[in-house]
Write an enzyme that holds these catalytic residues in place. Structure first.
Site, PDB file in Angstrom:
ATOM      1  N   GLY A  57      12.987  20.982   5.647  1.00  0.00           N
ATOM      2  CA  GLY A  57      12.311  21.263   6.920  1.00  0.00           C
ATOM      3  C   GLY A  57      13.111  20.732   8.083  1.00  0.00           C
ATOM      4  O   GLY A  57      14.345  20.781   8.076  1.00  0.00           O
ATOM      5  N   GLU A  88       0.865  -1.186   0.000  1.00  0.00           N
ATOM      6  CA  GLU A  88       0.000   0.000   0.000  1.00  0.00           C
ATOM      7  C   GLU A  88       0.900   1.234   0.000  1.00  0.00           C
ATOM      8  O   GLU A  88       1.930   1.238   0.649  1.00  0.00           O
ATOM      9  CB  GLU A  88      -0.869  -0.052   1.274  1.00  0.00           C
ATOM     10  CG  GLU A  88      -1.806   1.080   1.450  1.00  0.00           C
ATOM     11  CD  GLU A  88      -2.688   1.300   0.238  1.00  0.00           C
ATOM     12  OE1 GLU A  88      -3.496   0.434  -0.074  1.00  0.00           O
ATOM     13  OE2 GLU A  88      -2.552   2.370  -0.411  1.00  0.00           O
ATOM     14  N   GLY A 135       9.449  12.560   9.629  1.00  0.00           N
ATOM     15  CA  GLY A 135       9.065  11.810  10.822  1.00  0.00           C
ATOM     16  C   GLY A 135       7.986  10.810  10.463  1.00  0.00           C
ATOM     17  O   GLY A 135       7.782  10.510   9.282  1.00  0.00           O
ATOM     18  N   GLU A 159      -0.713   9.090   5.427  1.00  0.00           N
ATOM     19  CA  GLU A 159      -1.628   9.521   6.483  1.00  0.00           C
ATOM     20  C   GLU A 159      -2.152  10.903   6.126  1.00  0.00           C
ATOM     21  O   GLU A 159      -1.435  11.717   5.551  1.00  0.00           O
ATOM     22  CB  GLU A 159      -0.884   9.606   7.820  1.00  0.00           C
ATOM     23  CG  GLU A 159      -0.593   8.256   8.393  1.00  0.00           C
ATOM     24  CD  GLU A 159       0.000   8.334   9.794  1.00  0.00           C
ATOM     25  OE1 GLU A 159      -0.275   9.308  10.510  1.00  0.00           O
ATOM     26  OE2 GLU A 159       0.721   7.409  10.151  1.00  0.00           O
ATOM     27  N   LYS A 163      11.571   3.891   9.850  1.00  0.00           N
ATOM     28  CA  LYS A 163      11.491   2.444  10.047  1.00  0.00           C
ATOM     29  C   LYS A 163      11.891   1.705   8.770  1.00  0.00           C
ATOM     30  O   LYS A 163      12.677   0.760   8.794  1.00  0.00           O
ATOM     31  CB  LYS A 163      10.050   2.096  10.455  1.00  0.00           C
ATOM     32  CG  LYS A 163       9.685   0.646  10.339  1.00  0.00           C
ATOM     33  CD  LYS A 163       8.234   0.423  10.723  1.00  0.00           C
ATOM     34  CE  LYS A 163       7.261   0.687   9.615  1.00  0.00           C
ATOM     35  NZ  LYS A 163       6.988  -0.404   8.693  1.00  0.00           N
ATOM     36  N   LEU A 222      -0.371   4.491   0.540  1.00  0.00           N
ATOM     37  CA  LEU A 222      -1.140   5.648   1.016  1.00  0.00           C
ATOM     38  C   LEU A 222      -0.363   6.467   2.043  1.00  0.00           C
ATOM     39  O   LEU A 222       0.549   5.985   2.718  1.00  0.00           O
ATOM     40  CB  LEU A 222      -2.460   5.182   1.609  1.00  0.00           C
ATOM     41  CG  LEU A 222      -2.439   4.193   2.772  1.00  0.00           C
ATOM     42  CD1 LEU A 222      -2.195   4.885   4.094  1.00  0.00           C
ATOM     43  CD2 LEU A 222      -3.751   3.447   2.790  1.00  0.00           C
ATOM     44  N   CYS A 237       6.688   5.526   9.234  1.00  0.00           N
ATOM     45  CA  CYS A 237       7.089   4.726   8.061  1.00  0.00           C
ATOM     46  C   CYS A 237       8.524   4.935   7.595  1.00  0.00           C
ATOM     47  O   CYS A 237       9.285   3.974   7.480  1.00  0.00           O
ATOM     48  CB  CYS A 237       6.141   5.000   6.901  1.00  0.00           C
ATOM     49  SG  CYS A 237       4.442   4.654   7.324  1.00  0.00           S
ATOM     50  N   LYS A 256       7.957  -1.602  -2.576  1.00  0.00           N
ATOM     51  CA  LYS A 256       7.413  -0.800  -1.471  1.00  0.00           C
ATOM     52  C   LYS A 256       8.527  -0.176  -0.625  1.00  0.00           C
ATOM     53  O   LYS A 256       8.578   1.043  -0.425  1.00  0.00           O
ATOM     54  CB  LYS A 256       6.514  -1.683  -0.598  1.00  0.00           C
ATOM     55  CG  LYS A 256       6.152  -1.081   0.737  1.00  0.00           C
ATOM     56  CD  LYS A 256       5.252   0.125   0.600  1.00  0.00           C
ATOM     57  CE  LYS A 256       5.136   0.862   1.919  1.00  0.00           C
ATOM     58  NZ  LYS A 256       4.116   1.868   1.952  1.00  0.00           N
ATOM     59  N   PHE A 293       8.335  15.887  -2.685  1.00  0.00           N
ATOM     60  CA  PHE A 293       9.247  15.398  -1.642  1.00  0.00           C
ATOM     61  C   PHE A 293      10.618  16.069  -1.706  1.00  0.00           C
ATOM     62  O   PHE A 293      11.636  15.479  -1.400  1.00  0.00           O
ATOM     63  CB  PHE A 293       9.331  13.862  -1.648  1.00  0.00           C
ATOM     64  CG  PHE A 293       8.120  13.280  -0.978  1.00  0.00           C
ATOM     65  CD1 PHE A 293       6.887  13.346  -1.600  1.00  0.00           C
ATOM     66  CD2 PHE A 293       8.186  12.750   0.297  1.00  0.00           C
ATOM     67  CE1 PHE A 293       5.747  12.887  -0.957  1.00  0.00           C
ATOM     68  CE2 PHE A 293       7.054  12.286   0.943  1.00  0.00           C
ATOM     69  CZ  PHE A 293       5.838  12.360   0.315  1.00  0.00           C
TER      70      PHE A 293
HETATM   71  C1  UGA Z   1       4.740   7.649   3.598  1.00  0.00           C
HETATM   72  C2  UGA Z   1       4.705   7.572   2.056  1.00  0.00           C
HETATM   73  O1  UGA Z   1       4.584   8.880   1.495  1.00  0.00           O
HETATM   74  C3  UGA Z   1       3.538   6.705   1.583  1.00  0.00           C
HETATM   75  O2  UGA Z   1       3.599   6.548   0.172  1.00  0.00           O
HETATM   76  C4  UGA Z   1       3.658   5.325   2.255  1.00  0.00           C
HETATM   77  O3  UGA Z   1       2.564   4.485   1.887  1.00  0.00           O
HETATM   78  C5  UGA Z   1       3.633   5.503   3.767  1.00  0.00           C
HETATM   79  O4  UGA Z   1       4.762   6.341   4.140  1.00  0.00           O
HETATM   80  C6  UGA Z   1       3.754   4.133   4.392  1.00  0.00           C
HETATM   81  O5  UGA Z   1       4.724   3.441   4.131  1.00  0.00           O
HETATM   82  O6  UGA Z   1       2.810   3.721   5.061  1.00  0.00           O
HETATM   83  P1  UGA Z   1       3.422   9.112   5.424  1.00  0.00           P
HETATM   84  O7  UGA Z   1       4.451   8.577   6.373  1.00  0.00           O
HETATM   85  O8  UGA Z   1       1.986   9.085   5.775  1.00  0.00           O
HETATM   86  O9  UGA Z   1       3.550   8.338   4.003  1.00  0.00           O
HETATM   87  O10 UGA Z   1       3.753  10.651   5.193  1.00  0.00           O
HETATM   88  P2  UGA Z   1       4.483  11.531   4.086  1.00  0.00           P
HETATM   89  O11 UGA Z   1       3.500  12.446   3.516  1.00  0.00           O
HETATM   90  O12 UGA Z   1       5.264  10.705   3.155  1.00  0.00           O
HETATM   91  O13 UGA Z   1       5.477  12.384   5.013  1.00  0.00           O
HETATM   92  C7  UGA Z   1       6.506  11.737   5.782  1.00  0.00           C
HETATM   93  C8  UGA Z   1       7.356  12.781   6.493  1.00  0.00           C
HETATM   94  O14 UGA Z   1       8.165  13.485   5.548  1.00  0.00           O
HETATM   95  C9  UGA Z   1       6.561  13.872   7.221  1.00  0.00           C
HETATM   96  O15 UGA Z   1       7.207  14.160   8.446  1.00  0.00           O
HETATM   97  C10 UGA Z   1       6.618  15.060   6.293  1.00  0.00           C
HETATM   98  O16 UGA Z   1       6.493  16.284   6.965  1.00  0.00           O
HETATM   99  C11 UGA Z   1       8.019  14.887   5.716  1.00  0.00           C
HETATM  100  N1  UGA Z   1       8.212  15.522   4.390  1.00  0.00           N
HETATM  101  C12 UGA Z   1       7.489  15.120   3.322  1.00  0.00           C
HETATM  102  C13 UGA Z   1       9.192  16.500   4.251  1.00  0.00           C
HETATM  103  O17 UGA Z   1       9.885  16.878   5.220  1.00  0.00           O
HETATM  104  N2  UGA Z   1       9.404  17.035   3.011  1.00  0.00           N
HETATM  105  C14 UGA Z   1       8.681  16.647   1.919  1.00  0.00           C
HETATM  106  O18 UGA Z   1       8.941  17.182   0.813  1.00  0.00           O
HETATM  107  C15 UGA Z   1       7.706  15.674   2.079  1.00  0.00           C
END
Ligand code: UGA
Length: 442
Positions: A253, A151, A257, A155, A263, A153, A260, A204, A249
């Protein structure tokens, strides 16, 4: 509405499990949800979702009312009549970085006790290290088919991501094993990649590792911009316009965190080490990420006479905007670190209403309340922070300093309100030191 006479069973009611449950109900399937956490099942039956996310409470209510979703606290009742059982349980990291597959094997053991009325297809959707689903396939081969379908997706947008994936990855030993699962999702009309289970597992984990690498790269570039007096917004935008790179991405910042990325990168580093392979890229991604919060705290420190006994207004605790999740939130880690350095925090997050904070610190219920401080530090990229007129809070901030750890505020509006603005790679400072270095070396 659908041609499946039988319901689909989903094991696990976390983000992935709930997105599958609500998404499949949305597609018209009848769904049986199961979780080992009986109190969570109780609440779900009452329509109370296990986490906050836009739209999920309404969707849950709708599908409970239409009886498309039922929740069970007994696995036999939940799974017995199902042809497809989707397993979406957590695979947390152990101390050494390896994935803890205990919850996954517990789910498989529980399923082995079910008196199935047919031959089930088990679909693993949890993120697992390569080789895991082949091992599970071998364990269940006398009573089930095993498919691995990761998956992707995020959060905060879990159900809509479930319904609008960029691709559907299906790992199975033989394509016929995957037919039922493809049928389940065929209304999505998305590109399907059929492959082996091990390939699907790697797709994945490596997707997450690459996204994390992009963020660490963006942070390194932004840190360089800070020193050179350059603007990371322009630099990273310019880089991202190259279609081969892409602009997503690349937001610098405080670091990534959440449950996912860290880990999964740790797990990939662990797998690489296990097989005697280089793990430099994985390790560097994590090192850059671990160091990033301190870089932001240094900026704050440089703008204040001392952190000891200073009051710091904090905007944001969740690991990202759109969620109340503070698991592995670097914002929370930074607040704890500030506490260790003797600062007190006044904290506001639009979604986080309870969390332990260092002594002397408190959560408040409005963004403006959190600006009654010596300095303001932005730690989560909630877009609503940018919508607050800096004139409304400028005079609240004793030392007139705003450190925007997420580059979410409009720097010129903040500066126009008479505040010192410091972002990530948004330095207004000169480049005396680097210029001297460049001319000396060239
Ligand atoms: C992430 C992946 O984006 C999903 O595709 C994947 O399914 C999911 O992990 C998982 O393995 O379950 P998620 O952890 O919900 O999703 O959040 P993201 O939107 O990816 O953000 C992760 C972290 O990166 C956050 O702390 C966010 O603030 C940070 N981030 C994201 C940045 O610092 N810069 C960016 O450009 C994007």
């Amino acid at each position: 509405m659908n041609s499946f006479a039988r319901p689909v069973c989903i094991i696990g009611t976390g983000y992935v499990g709930m997105a599958c449950t609500l998404g499949l109900a949305e597609l018209g399937w009848s769904v049986h949800g199961y979780d080992i956490l009986t109190d969570r099942i109780e609440r779900l039956r009452l329509g109370i979702p296990p986490y906050r996310e836009p739209g999920i409470a309404e969707s849950l209510r709708e599908h409970l009312d239409s009886e498309r979703i039922h929740f069970f606290d007994h696995i036999d009742e939940a799974a017995r009549d199902c042809e497809i059982v989707i397993v979406a349980v957590g695979t947390p990291a152990r101390e050494d970085g390896s994935a803890d597959l205990g919850p996954l094997w517990t789910a498989i053991e529980q399923l082995s006790t079910v008196r199935f009325t047919g031959w089930p297809t088990i679909v693993i959707r949890s993120t697992v290290p390569p080789g895991t689903s082949d091992a599970i396939a071998a364990a269940v081969e006398s009573w089930a088919d095993l498919v691995y379908a990761p998956e992707f997706l995020r959060e905060g947008s879990a159900v809509s991501d479930f319904l609008n994936p960029d691709r559907i990855i299906i790992g199975a030993e033989h394509p016929p094993q995957a037919v039922r699962y493809v049928h389940l999702l065929q209304r999505l009309q998305k590109r399907v990649v059929f492959t082996t289970r091990c390939n699907a597992e790697l797709i994945k984990s490596c997707s997450n590792a690459f996204l994390a690498l992009k963020i660490s790269f963006a942070n390194e570039v932004a840190n360089m911009c800070d020193v050179l007096g350059a603007t990371s917004d322009d630099v990273l935008r310019g880089i991202g316009y190259d279609r081969r790179i892409g602009s997503e991405f690349l937001r610098p910042g405080i670091g990534f965190g959440g449950p996912c990325f860290e880990k999964d990168v740790k797990s990939m580093a662990h797998v690489a080490a296990q097989y005697g392979l280089g793990r430099e890229l994985f390790s560097a991604t994590l090192r850059v990420n671990d160091a990033q919060p301190n870089k932001i705290l240094k900026i704050l420190e440089s703008e204040l006479p001392t952190l000891t006994d200073a009051t710091i207004g904090i905007w944001g605790l969740a690991f990202k905007a759109g969620t109340d999740d503070v698991r592995d939130s670097l914002a929370l880690r930074m607040v704890e670190e500030l506490g260790r350095r003797g600062a007190r925090m006044v904290v506001y997050d639009p979604a986080v209403h309870v969390t332990p904070l260092p002594p002397g610190s408190r959560l408040v219920t409005s963004a403006l309340e959190a600006t009654h401080a010596d300095a303001l530090l932005v730690l989560t990229e909630w877009p609503e922070f940018a919508r607050i007129d800096p004139l409304k809070y400028a005079s609240n901030i004793e030392r007139r300093v705003v450190v925007d750890g997420r580059n979410v505020l409009d720097s010129s509006r903040v500066a126009a309100a008479g505040l010192t603005y410091r972002g990530v790679g948004r330095s207004e400072r000169g480049m005396e030191v680097p210029l001297r270095l460049v001319s000396a070396g060239s």
